[in-house]
Design an enzyme around this catalytic site. Structure first.
Site, PDB file in Angstrom:
ATOM      1  N   LYS A 209      45.128  65.783  85.147  1.00 17.13           N
ATOM      2  CA  LYS A 209      44.113  64.750  84.913  1.00 17.13           C
ATOM      3  C   LYS A 209      43.738  64.132  86.251  1.00 17.13           C
ATOM      4  O   LYS A 209      44.594  63.621  86.971  1.00 17.13           O
ATOM      5  CB  LYS A 209      44.661  63.690  83.961  1.00 17.13           C
ATOM      6  CG  LYS A 209      43.711  62.522  83.763  1.00 17.13           C
ATOM      7  CD  LYS A 209      44.167  61.613  82.654  1.00 17.13           C
ATOM      8  CE  LYS A 209      43.246  60.405  82.540  1.00 17.13           C
ATOM      9  NZ  LYS A 209      43.660  59.510  81.454  1.00 17.13           N
ATOM     10  N   LYS A 264      41.355  67.775  82.650  1.00 15.22           N
ATOM     11  CA  LYS A 264      40.416  66.679  82.405  1.00 15.22           C
ATOM     12  C   LYS A 264      39.958  66.079  83.718  1.00 15.22           C
ATOM     13  O   LYS A 264      40.812  65.832  84.574  1.00 15.22           O
ATOM     14  CB  LYS A 264      41.137  65.625  81.570  1.00 15.22           C
ATOM     15  CG  LYS A 264      40.339  64.392  81.277  1.00 15.22           C
ATOM     16  CD  LYS A 264      41.200  63.418  80.545  1.00 15.22           C
ATOM     17  CE  LYS A 264      40.411  62.137  80.386  1.00 15.22           C
ATOM     18  NZ  LYS A 264      41.232  61.061  79.912  1.00 15.22           N
TER      19      LYS A 264
HETATM   20  C1  PBG Z   1      43.516  56.589  79.073  1.00 15.27           C
HETATM   21  C2  PBG Z   1      42.446  57.602  78.935  1.00 15.27           C
HETATM   22  C3  PBG Z   1      41.238  57.700  79.648  1.00 15.27           C
HETATM   23  C4  PBG Z   1      40.517  58.719  79.059  1.00 15.27           C
HETATM   24  C5  PBG Z   1      41.310  59.262  78.043  1.00 15.27           C
HETATM   25  N1  PBG Z   1      42.509  58.558  77.994  1.00 15.27           N
HETATM   26  C6  PBG Z   1      40.663  56.848  80.722  1.00 15.27           C
HETATM   27  C7  PBG Z   1      41.379  56.682  81.992  1.00 15.27           C
HETATM   28  O1  PBG Z   1      42.313  57.400  82.326  1.00 15.27           O
HETATM   29  O2  PBG Z   1      40.999  55.747  82.688  1.00 15.27           O
HETATM   30  C8  PBG Z   1      39.125  59.131  79.451  1.00 15.27           C
HETATM   31  C9  PBG Z   1      38.330  59.822  78.423  1.00 15.27           C
HETATM   32  C10 PBG Z   1      36.869  59.863  78.686  1.00 15.27           C
HETATM   33  O3  PBG Z   1      36.348  59.439  79.734  1.00 15.27           O
HETATM   34  O4  PBG Z   1      36.170  60.378  77.798  1.00 15.27           O
HETATM   35  N2  PBG Z   1      44.580  56.854  79.913  1.00 15.27           N
END
Ligand code: PBG
Length: 344
Positions: A209, A264
């Site tokens: 991520k 992601k």
């Molecule tokens: C929380 C999380 C996030 C997303 C999914 N889980 C945001 C982040 O890490 O700040 C993002 C999903 C999206 O942008 O569609 N940890």
């Protein structure tokens, strides 16, 4: 022997004996030679929940996406199950008065997410429920863990994530999806789930991520943007410039017991999807995140893109890169298009 340019492969004759356009000529023949197939089975639908009754709040930066109260969430999940979508991923918009610096609400067995899971599971449908594990919807500062000495503290956060995972499993969650990027959390969560008798609960790790600008609209949707302010998550989410590091992250999560792994965001990271799938042959998912969705929708609203075609092309691209499935806010529309026999 031959006067024309040598063909790429000994099995391909050169022009004019080979005319690539022949197979592309008709829709039936394009269907027949299609190398990847996106199906409803590939879709996971992320949904936002909020408190209240009968409330659906539009999210300005995500046209077509609404935050739903639990009664409307169950109706939406019924629709998804009816279309054959295999799973939904639920995310809470936590009321401000429930947010604290250490995010205690994350471990409250009666929090919005746990009540949502129970309500969905009571429907008795053949649809999986995926729950995010991270503290950002619950902390006043919007970071994914507790802050000690100015930094998100890894091991203390992991202990809380274990408790968060257990209450979600107790509520009936099928798939625990840690999105926090703390080190060692997959192994710790697996052990914690097993110790509580939840051997059957799966773990879908947000393994690679990235610290991405594309999460902006999501942070609007769950209300963590204001909290995060100018802060960022670069000391735990990955640097967009790195590839080998993603493979190490994924390798660790697999070794710690992840059942499925995720990359992601999606579109800017298709190379990572491909490398992860090729290297590990694991069930590999990709998250088409909020910013990717917003870009397509915004351009379509202005008439700059054909929204449906741009979306279906993006989703097909994830499959082509090697993903086994896609988390997409467009899951309902995509499922409907696919059921109608969408022609690319
Ligand atoms: C929380 C999380 C996030 C997303 C999914 N889980 C945001 C982040 O890490 O700040 C993002 C999903 C999206 O942008 O569609 N940890």
């Amino acid at each position: 022997m031959t006067t024309s340019k040598p063909s790429q492969s000994p099995f391909i004759a050169s022009f004019p004996r080979t005319r690539m356009r022949r197979d592309r000529r008709d829709p039936w023949s394009r269907r027949l030679v299609a190398e990847t197939r996106l199906s409803v089975d590939d879709l996971i639908w992320p949904v936002f929940v909020q408190e209240g009754q009968g409330v659906a709040t539009e999210i300005a930066s995500m046209p077509g996406v609404k935050r739903l109260s639990i009664d409307l969430l169950t109706a939406a999940v019924k629709e998804a199950a009816g279309l054959g979508i295999p799973a939904v991923a639920i995310f809470p918009a936590t009321p401000l008065d429930k947010k604290t610096p250490d995010g205690e609400e994350a471990t409250n067995p009666d929090n919005l997410i746990c009540r949502s899971v129970r309500a969905i599971k009571e429907l008795g449908l053949d649809i999986g429920v995926v729950c995010d594990v991270a503290l950002d919807p619950y902390t006043t500062h919007g970071q994914d863990g507790v802050i000690r000495d100015g930094l998100v503290a890894n091991d203390e956060t992991v202990d809380i994530l274990c408790r968060q995972s257990i209450i979600q499993a107790q509520a009936g969650c099928d798939v625990i999806a840690p999105s926090d990027m703390m080190d060692g959390r997959i192994g710790a969560i697996r052990d914690a789930l097993d110790a509580e008798g939840f051997q059957k609960v799966r773990i879908l790790s947000y393994a690679a991520k990235y610290a991405s600008a594309y999460y902006g609209p999501f942070r609007d949707a769950v209300g963590s943007k204001g909290a995060l302010g100018k802060g960022d998550k670069k000391n735990y989410q990955m640097d967009p410039r790195n590839t080998d590091e993603a493979l190490r992250e994924v390798a660790l999560d697999i070794a710690e017991g992840a059942d499925m792994v995720m990359v992601k965001p999606g579109m800017p990271y298709l190379d990572i999807v491909q490398r992860v799938k090729e290297t590990f042959s694991m069930p590999t998912y990709v998250y088409q995140v909020s910013g990717e969705y917003a870009m397509i929708k915004a351009a379509a609203e202005r008439g700059w893109l054909d929204g449906e075609r741009a979306m279906m092309e993006a989703l097909a691209g994830f499959k082509r890169a090697g993903a086994d499935g896609v988390l997409t806010y467009a899951a309902i529309d995509a499922a409907k298009a696919l059921i109608k026999g969408y022609a690319y």
